[in-house]
Scaffold this motif. Sequence first.
Motif, PDB file in Angstrom:
ATOM      1  N   ASP A 119      15.197  11.626 -11.002  1.00 11.66           N
ATOM      2  CA  ASP A 119      14.023  10.758 -10.992  1.00 11.66           C
ATOM      3  C   ASP A 119      13.075  11.107  -9.854  1.00 11.66           C
ATOM      4  O   ASP A 119      13.485  11.563  -8.797  1.00 11.66           O
ATOM      5  N   ALA A 132       9.496   9.429  -7.881  1.00 12.01           N
ATOM      6  CA  ALA A 132       8.559   8.315  -7.715  1.00 12.01           C
ATOM      7  C   ALA A 132       7.548   8.712  -6.652  1.00 12.01           C
ATOM      8  O   ALA A 132       7.892   9.382  -5.680  1.00 12.01           O
ATOM      9  N   THR A 154       4.196   5.214  -9.181  1.00 12.79           N
ATOM     10  CA  THR A 154       4.460   5.776 -10.503  1.00 12.79           C
ATOM     11  C   THR A 154       5.817   6.450 -10.447  1.00 12.79           C
ATOM     12  O   THR A 154       6.171   7.046  -9.430  1.00 12.79           O
ATOM     13  N   SER A 181      12.495   3.497 -13.160  1.00 14.71           N
ATOM     14  CA  SER A 181      12.120   2.125 -12.792  1.00 14.71           C
ATOM     15  C   SER A 181      12.921   1.635 -11.599  1.00 14.71           C
ATOM     16  O   SER A 181      12.407   0.907 -10.748  1.00 14.71           O
ATOM     17  N   THR A 182      14.175   2.036 -11.495  1.00 15.56           N
ATOM     18  CA  THR A 182      15.010   1.645 -10.350  1.00 15.56           C
ATOM     19  C   THR A 182      14.480   2.273  -9.060  1.00 15.56           C
ATOM     20  O   THR A 182      14.330   1.594  -8.050  1.00 15.56           O
ATOM     21  N   ARG A 227      11.435   3.447  -8.588  1.00 19.62           N
ATOM     22  CA  ARG A 227      10.088   2.909  -8.379  1.00 19.62           C
ATOM     23  C   ARG A 227      10.156   1.566  -7.682  1.00 19.62           C
ATOM     24  O   ARG A 227       9.378   1.284  -6.773  1.00 19.62           O
ATOM     25  N   THR A 228      11.079   0.727  -8.058  1.00 20.03           N
ATOM     26  CA  THR A 228      11.242  -0.598  -7.450  1.00 20.03           C
ATOM     27  C   THR A 228      11.692  -0.481  -5.991  1.00 20.03           C
ATOM     28  O   THR A 228      11.232  -1.226  -5.137  1.00 20.03           O
ATOM     29  N   ARG A 229      12.579   0.481  -5.712  1.00 18.49           N
ATOM     30  CA  ARG A 229      13.055   0.676  -4.336  1.00 18.49           C
ATOM     31  C   ARG A 229      11.928   1.101  -3.448  1.00 18.49           C
ATOM     32  O   ARG A 229      11.791   0.766  -2.308  1.00 18.49           O
TER      33      ARG A 229
END
Length: 64
Positions: free
Chosen positions: A29, A31, A52, A59-60, A62-64
């Motif tokens: 991933d 981000a 983004t 999404s995990t 990105r949230t972090r």
Amino acid sequence: MNVQPGATERLHLKPMFGWGAMATVRDCDLAYLTIRPVPPADGGNLYEVGVTGHGPVASTLRTR
């Protein structure tokens, strides 16, 4: 992305954010921070900063 000192001048790069890294990776991933102009209420310059992400569980990250 971080670069060696002098690369910004040599490669004519202008960092979007001068205070640190704008991207990170974890496993598959990626981000990164992004910026876009938004209409200001007072006629000045206003920007919205967001995150983004790409990858299977971006999404995990990105949230972090």
